[in-house]
Design a protein around this motif. Structure first.
Motif, PDB file in Angstrom:
ATOM      1  N   SER A 128       9.914  20.517   3.355  1.00 39.65           N
ATOM      2  CA  SER A 128       9.302  19.225   3.704  1.00 39.65           C
ATOM      3  C   SER A 128       7.834  19.344   4.097  1.00 39.65           C
ATOM      4  O   SER A 128       7.293  18.467   4.762  1.00 39.65           O
ATOM      5  N   ASN A 129       7.162  20.436   3.684  1.00 38.27           N
ATOM      6  CA  ASN A 129       5.729  20.567   3.916  1.00 38.27           C
ATOM      7  C   ASN A 129       4.996  19.728   2.877  1.00 38.27           C
ATOM      8  O   ASN A 129       5.247  19.864   1.676  1.00 38.27           O
ATOM      9  N   VAL A 130       4.092  18.889   3.343  1.00 33.77           N
ATOM     10  CA  VAL A 130       3.343  18.021   2.439  1.00 33.77           C
ATOM     11  C   VAL A 130       2.310  18.855   1.683  1.00 33.77           C
ATOM     12  O   VAL A 130       1.432  19.472   2.277  1.00 33.77           O
ATOM     13  N   LEU A 131       2.447  18.871   0.352  1.00 34.47           N
ATOM     14  CA  LEU A 131       1.520  19.610  -0.510  1.00 34.47           C
ATOM     15  C   LEU A 131       0.521  18.698  -1.188  1.00 34.47           C
ATOM     16  O   LEU A 131      -0.487  19.160  -1.728  1.00 34.47           O
ATOM     17  N   GLY A 132       0.798  17.405  -1.187  1.00 36.88           N
ATOM     18  CA  GLY A 132      -0.108  16.448  -1.802  1.00 36.88           C
ATOM     19  C   GLY A 132       0.294  15.038  -1.438  1.00 36.88           C
ATOM     20  O   GLY A 132       1.395  14.789  -0.950  1.00 36.88           O
ATOM     21  N   TYR A 133      -0.630  14.121  -1.651  1.00 35.06           N
ATOM     22  CA  TYR A 133      -0.335  12.711  -1.409  1.00 35.06           C
ATOM     23  C   TYR A 133      -1.118  11.853  -2.377  1.00 35.06           C
ATOM     24  O   TYR A 133      -2.103  12.297  -2.978  1.00 35.06           O
ATOM     25  N   ALA A 134      -0.672  10.604  -2.505  1.00 31.43           N
ATOM     26  CA  ALA A 134      -1.401   9.572  -3.252  1.00 31.43           C
ATOM     27  C   ALA A 134      -1.292   8.282  -2.452  1.00 31.43           C
ATOM     28  O   ALA A 134      -0.193   7.770  -2.234  1.00 31.43           O
ATOM     29  N   LYS A 139       0.844  -1.197   0.000  1.00 32.82           N
ATOM     30  CA  LYS A 139       0.000   0.000   0.000  1.00 32.82           C
ATOM     31  C   LYS A 139       0.882   1.250   0.000  1.00 32.82           C
ATOM     32  O   LYS A 139       0.875   2.029   0.953  1.00 32.82           O
ATOM     33  N   PRO A 140       1.636   1.467  -1.058  1.00 33.81           N
ATOM     34  CA  PRO A 140       2.552   2.616  -1.043  1.00 33.81           C
ATOM     35  C   PRO A 140       1.810   3.954  -0.976  1.00 33.81           C
ATOM     36  O   PRO A 140       0.783   4.146  -1.620  1.00 33.81           O
ATOM     37  N   VAL A 141       2.354   4.850  -0.182  1.00 35.02           N
ATOM     38  CA  VAL A 141       1.847   6.208  -0.057  1.00 35.02           C
ATOM     39  C   VAL A 141       2.957   7.142  -0.541  1.00 35.02           C
ATOM     40  O   VAL A 141       4.087   7.054  -0.076  1.00 35.02           O
ATOM     41  N   PHE A 142       2.609   8.000  -1.481  1.00 33.78           N
ATOM     42  CA  PHE A 142       3.569   8.955  -2.017  1.00 33.78           C
ATOM     43  C   PHE A 142       3.165  10.350  -1.582  1.00 33.78           C
ATOM     44  O   PHE A 142       1.973  10.652  -1.499  1.00 33.78           O
ATOM     45  N   ILE A 170      -5.356   3.677  -7.028  1.00 31.32           N
ATOM     46  CA  ILE A 170      -5.170   4.913  -6.270  1.00 31.32           C
ATOM     47  C   ILE A 170      -6.381   5.066  -5.364  1.00 31.32           C
ATOM     48  O   ILE A 170      -7.488   5.361  -5.827  1.00 31.32           O
ATOM     49  N   ASP A 171      -6.185   4.830  -4.094  1.00 26.62           N
ATOM     50  CA  ASP A 171      -7.275   4.902  -3.130  1.00 26.62           C
ATOM     51  C   ASP A 171      -7.638   6.345  -2.817  1.00 26.62           C
ATOM     52  O   ASP A 171      -8.791   6.653  -2.538  1.00 26.62           O
ATOM     53  N   ASP A 172      -6.651   7.221  -2.862  1.00 22.11           N
ATOM     54  CA  ASP A 172      -6.894   8.611  -2.495  1.00 22.11           C
ATOM     55  C   ASP A 172      -5.755   9.458  -3.058  1.00 22.11           C
ATOM     56  O   ASP A 172      -4.592   9.081  -2.934  1.00 22.11           O
ATOM     57  N   LEU A 173      -6.099  10.571  -3.676  1.00 17.63           N
ATOM     58  CA  LEU A 173      -5.101  11.530  -4.159  1.00 17.63           C
ATOM     59  C   LEU A 173      -5.611  12.911  -3.794  1.00 17.63           C
ATOM     60  O   LEU A 173      -6.765  13.238  -4.066  1.00 17.63           O
TER      61      LEU A 173
END
Length: 156
Positions: free
Chosen positions: A64-70, A54-57, A91-94
């Motif tokens: 290092s502020n998170v601006l997005g994820y997948a 279940k990789p999360v990118f 892709i469960d969530d982007l």
């Protein structure tokens, strides 16, 4: 911007974006989605981040502020009676930070996921989008995704 696997240091940023997604869903379907809750505990999120199935990118800025994820997960139906054995990356969530939308971060994240899936020998990349989330639907169509199946409901 750096796109990479999510790490423990990203928890707060990921939680912030998960809340943004929840609000979009809650506003579109308050009959289904709660507001003011967390999707995952820190322990659950850490378990997901460390799970290679279940990789999360994350897309992070120089600070290092998170601006997005997948959030992704591998799917495969081995030896199924009717389905072929293709390997899929779902892709469960982007999500992209609301204030950073329009800067092509989502597109870069999506392209990163595609490259990752190719490298892992996947046949395709799939996702679901809620009908009430027209912005996401439009984004995915611009990325070249087409409907694979359509979920329907009748509220009783």
């Amino acid at each position: 911007m750096d796109i990479r696997r999510g790490e423990e240091k990203d928890l707060a940023g990921i939680h912030r974006l998960l809340r943004q997604v929840l609000m979009i869903h809650h506003e579109g379907r308050p009959d289904l989605f709660k507001s003011g809750v967390e999707k995952y505990t820190n322990d659950e999120l850490l378990e997901i981040i460390h799970d290679d199935k279940k990789p999360v990118f994350v897309a992070a800025d120089e600070g290092s502020n998170v601006l997005g994820y997948a959030f992704c997960m591998f799917q495969q139906h081995l030896e199924d009676n009717i389905l072929t054995d293709i390997k899929t990356l779902y892709i469960d969530d982007l999500c992209v930070e609301e204030a950073a939308r329009g800067q092509h971060i989502g597109r870069q994240l999506y392209e990163y996921v595609l490259a990752f899936a190719r490298g892992e020998g996947c046949y395709n990349v799939t996702l679901n989008v809620w009908a009430c989330n027209s912005g996401a639907k439009e984004f995915y169509e611009k990325c070249g995704l087409i409907p694979q199946k359509i979920g329907m409901e009748k509220i009783l």
